[in-house]
Design a protein around this motif. Sequence first.
Motif, mmCIF file in Angstrom:
data_model
loop_
_atom_site.group_PDB
_atom_site.id
_atom_site.type_symbol
_atom_site.label_atom_id
_atom_site.label_comp_id
_atom_site.label_asym_id
_atom_site.label_seq_id
_atom_site.Cartn_x
_atom_site.Cartn_y
_atom_site.Cartn_z
ATOM 1 N N ILE A 59 0.832 -1.202 0.000
ATOM 2 C CA ILE A 59 0.000 0.000 0.000
ATOM 3 C C ILE A 59 0.866 1.251 0.000
ATOM 4 C CG2 ILE A 59 -0.231 0.284 2.511
ATOM 5 C CD1 ILE A 59 -3.299 0.710 1.900
ATOM 6 N N ASP A 60 0.383 2.305 -0.639
ATOM 7 C CA ASP A 60 1.143 3.541 -0.793
ATOM 8 C C ASP A 60 1.265 4.254 0.555
ATOM 9 O OD1 ASP A 60 2.193 6.004 -1.470
ATOM 10 O OD2 ASP A 60 0.947 6.263 -3.253
ATOM 11 N N ARG A 61 2.455 4.226 1.139
ATOM 12 C CA ARG A 61 2.667 4.842 2.455
ATOM 13 C C ARG A 61 2.682 6.370 2.373
ATOM 14 N NH1 ARG A 61 5.140 0.920 5.861
ATOM 15 N NH2 ARG A 61 4.427 -1.117 5.116
ATOM 16 N N GLN A 62 2.784 6.918 1.154
ATOM 17 C CA GLN A 62 2.708 8.369 1.010
ATOM 18 C C GLN A 62 1.264 8.862 1.134
ATOM 19 O OE1 GLN A 62 5.566 10.183 0.807
ATOM 20 N NE2 GLN A 62 6.501 8.155 1.060
ATOM 21 N N LYS A 63 0.334 7.957 0.863
ATOM 22 C CA LYS A 63 -1.089 8.323 0.929
ATOM 23 C C LYS A 63 -1.757 7.848 2.222
ATOM 24 C CE LYS A 63 -2.063 8.184 -4.060
ATOM 25 N NZ LYS A 63 -2.881 7.515 -5.104
ATOM 26 N N PHE A 64 -1.290 6.716 2.748
ATOM 27 C CA PHE A 64 -1.984 6.094 3.867
ATOM 28 C C PHE A 64 -1.041 5.821 5.033
ATOM 29 C CE2 PHE A 64 -4.056 4.665 -0.089
ATOM 30 C CZ PHE A 64 -5.312 5.229 0.108
ATOM 31 N N ASP A 65 -1.471 6.247 6.200
ATOM 32 C CA ASP A 65 -0.752 5.999 7.453
ATOM 33 C C ASP A 65 -1.580 4.991 8.242
ATOM 34 O OD1 ASP A 65 0.608 6.032 9.819
ATOM 35 O OD2 ASP A 65 0.135 8.106 10.338
ATOM 36 N N ILE A 66 -1.149 3.733 8.241
ATOM 37 C CA ILE A 66 -1.968 2.647 8.781
ATOM 38 C C ILE A 66 -1.429 2.143 10.110
ATOM 39 C CG2 ILE A 66 -2.805 0.298 8.379
ATOM 40 C CD1 ILE A 66 -2.945 0.864 5.474
ATOM 41 N N THR A 67 -2.335 1.970 11.049
ATOM 42 C CA THR A 67 -2.061 1.278 12.310
ATOM 43 C C THR A 67 -3.030 0.108 12.405
ATOM 44 O OG1 THR A 67 -1.316 3.283 13.449
ATOM 45 C CG2 THR A 67 -2.071 1.462 14.834
ATOM 46 N N CYS A 68 -2.532 -1.036 12.832
ATOM 47 C CA CYS A 68 -3.394 -2.211 12.987
ATOM 48 C C CYS A 68 -3.858 -2.349 14.433
ATOM 49 C CB CYS A 68 -2.657 -3.483 12.571
ATOM 50 S SG CYS A 68 -2.423 -3.615 10.788
ATOM 51 N N CYS A 69 -5.066 -2.815 14.596
ATOM 52 C CA CYS A 69 -5.627 -3.108 15.913
ATOM 53 C C CYS A 69 -6.100 -4.556 15.909
ATOM 54 C CB CYS A 69 -6.783 -2.157 16.216
ATOM 55 S SG CYS A 69 -7.613 -2.476 17.791
ATOM 56 N N PHE A 70 -5.469 -5.383 16.729
ATOM 57 C CA PHE A 70 -5.788 -6.805 16.789
ATOM 58 C C PHE A 70 -6.284 -7.164 18.191
ATOM 59 C CE2 PHE A 70 -3.668 -6.917 12.862
ATOM 60 C CZ PHE A 70 -3.803 -8.172 12.281
ATOM 61 N N TYR A 71 -7.050 -8.236 18.263
ATOM 62 C CA TYR A 71 -7.452 -8.789 19.558
ATOM 63 C C TYR A 71 -6.434 -9.822 20.034
ATOM 64 C CZ TYR A 71 -12.187 -6.799 19.162
ATOM 65 O OH TYR A 71 -13.255 -5.957 19.068
ATOM 66 N N ASN A 72 -5.872 -10.565 19.080
ATOM 67 C CA ASN A 72 -4.989 -11.675 19.431
ATOM 68 C C ASN A 72 -3.702 -11.615 18.617
ATOM 69 O OD1 ASN A 72 -6.985 -13.398 21.114
ATOM 70 N ND2 ASN A 72 -8.123 -12.991 19.231
ATOM 71 N N ASN A 73 -2.578 -11.827 19.287
ATOM 72 C CA ASN A 73 -1.293 -11.878 18.603
ATOM 73 C C ASN A 73 -1.044 -13.315 18.149
ATOM 74 O OD1 ASN A 73 1.189 -11.110 17.583
ATOM 75 N ND2 ASN A 73 2.226 -11.217 19.572
ATOM 76 N N TYR A 74 -1.875 -13.757 17.195
ATOM 77 C CA TYR A 74 -1.803 -15.162 16.801
ATOM 78 C C TYR A 74 -0.529 -15.442 16.019
ATOM 79 C CZ TYR A 74 -4.645 -13.042 13.007
ATOM 80 O OH TYR A 74 -5.156 -12.228 12.028
ATOM 81 N N SER A 75 -0.211 -16.714 15.923
ATOM 82 C CA SER A 75 1.085 -17.103 15.369
ATOM 83 C C SER A 75 0.940 -18.166 14.303
ATOM 84 C CB SER A 75 1.995 -17.629 16.493
ATOM 85 O OG SER A 75 1.432 -18.780 17.080
ATOM 86 N N ARG A 76 2.026 -18.375 13.568
ATOM 87 C CA ARG A 76 2.126 -19.495 12.639
ATOM 88 C C ARG A 76 3.472 -20.158 12.874
ATOM 89 N NH1 ARG A 76 2.709 -16.454 6.758
ATOM 90 N NH2 ARG A 76 4.633 -15.306 7.170
ATOM 91 N N GLY A 77 3.865 -21.053 11.998
ATOM 92 C CA GLY A 77 5.093 -21.809 12.230
ATOM 93 C C GLY A 77 6.326 -20.941 12.392
ATOM 94 N N ASN A 78 7.386 -21.544 12.904
ATOM 95 C CA ASN A 78 8.676 -20.867 13.115
ATOM 96 C C ASN A 78 8.580 -19.704 14.084
ATOM 97 O OD1 ASN A 78 9.779 -22.623 11.224
ATOM 98 N ND2 ASN A 78 9.448 -21.204 9.535
ATOM 99 N N SER A 79 7.613 -19.776 14.990
ATOM 100 C CA SER A 79 7.446 -18.779 16.056
ATOM 101 C C SER A 79 7.143 -17.378 15.534
ATOM 102 C CB SER A 79 8.698 -18.726 16.949
ATOM 103 O OG SER A 79 8.954 -19.991 17.527
ATOM 104 N N GLU A 80 6.682 -17.263 14.290
ATOM 105 C CA GLU A 80 6.282 -15.967 13.759
ATOM 106 C C GLU A 80 4.938 -15.575 14.345
ATOM 107 O OE1 GLU A 80 8.169 -15.520 9.320
ATOM 108 O OE2 GLU A 80 6.322 -16.671 9.540
ATOM 109 N N THR A 81 4.805 -14.324 14.769
ATOM 110 C CA THR A 81 3.528 -13.802 15.246
ATOM 111 C C THR A 81 3.081 -12.689 14.308
ATOM 112 O OG1 THR A 81 4.536 -12.109 16.642
ATOM 113 C CG2 THR A 81 4.170 -14.293 17.636
ATOM 114 N N ILE A 82 1.817 -12.332 14.397
ATOM 115 C CA ILE A 82 1.325 -11.254 13.555
ATOM 116 C C ILE A 82 2.032 -9.954 13.919
ATOM 117 C CG2 ILE A 82 -0.650 -10.612 15.018
ATOM 118 C CD1 ILE A 82 -0.575 -10.807 11.159
ATOM 119 N N GLU A 83 2.359 -9.786 15.190
ATOM 120 C CA GLU A 83 3.072 -8.578 15.623
ATOM 121 C C GLU A 83 4.460 -8.513 14.992
ATOM 122 O OE1 GLU A 83 4.000 -6.127 19.738
ATOM 123 O OE2 GLU A 83 3.889 -8.326 19.821
#
Length: 406
Positions: A28-52
Amino acid sequence: MRRKILLLDTGREWGGGTNSMLELLKRIDRQKFDITCCFYNNYSRGNSETIESILNSIGIPVVFIAQRRQPKWAKITKELLRTLFIFNRSLKKQMIDQVDEKWRVLPNAQQISSILQTGQYDALYMNNQPSTNVEGYHAVQGMPVALIQHCRIEPQMNSALVEMVNERVDAVIAVSHGVNLTLRQSGVDAQRCFTVSNAIDIHQVLPHREEVRERFAYSPDTFIFGSIGSLITRKANHHIFQALGQFKRMHPEAKWKMVVVGSGPEHENLVQLARKENIETNVVFTGFQNNPLDYLAAFDAFILASRSEGLPRVVLEAMLVKTAVIGSNVVGTSELINHNETGLIFEYGDVNQLSVHLAALWQDASLRQRLINTAESRVRECYAIENYVAGVEMILEKSIERRSHV
């Protein structure tokens, strides 16, 4: 002027919608959009990666709204309602939703509203479907904030929810024409519904089939059926196993494996079903893997038997790596698979028809090649990630602009 957007995701697990969201945020164009995410859960997938950790790696800030456990009064009340309205499914759901609204939805809405006000955001962009984002609709009431709903799966709508959407949403982005149609047939105003089809990166480096098959120790003379996704009931892997049981009984001479990539609550049930169908020696459970393209490239046939979808990226990925696809005739999947042209379609739950398709792909190399060639061309022509990003950006811009003049 950069537009401030709060992206809300109320999910509990990493799915296809999560991957689509991340592909958007990377581009997404960071010059046009300043995005912050709001999550309920810091869910994860393999290799200990989290959404955070993933969001941090691409420079997207994220805040988490801690979720409290369901209070005893709510649990007891819901059990009583299930007993009292056992024969009235619609009323039972309505009453249970009211209980959930009191203890969970409205408190979350208050916190989201506070974040929007404090950060002076221009838009709330919600990543799922209306029934799982109700708190967002409550949060923006009385605020000059654009509300955009990205509907990533065939939605479940009742009249109260439709009224809420029509009253406040500025745009609903459907991931497929089928999802768009479902929204409109449910009563959502047509002028609020826009289709931006899911897409994938058609320019990425793709794995080589022979190389990955050798790495996975798949012998050249073994036909590899495969599935990729969470092991949940909706994905209907049990139908695949039942069809494979029939296939094995009809073709005992066939040399094949079924590779199941993914994890989830249905794992043990599927292990037992494989034993019951006498295919346990043919089935390989890999658990979650973070290199799905490698597995897709190694398959001779990919199967998606789901009860419902939005527009499954995994089908696009299978087509891109030139793997033949079989899919259930449901919204989203049927939009990608033209029967006997870009893949094979079976009616959801029709195990006999699925088994026939399995045999057809196993027996007929020329059929596989014809399907593969047509499907890959269509993906490259119609489902490039650039079109998806541009479509979402345009809707975000126009929704914010319209809301600013209300």
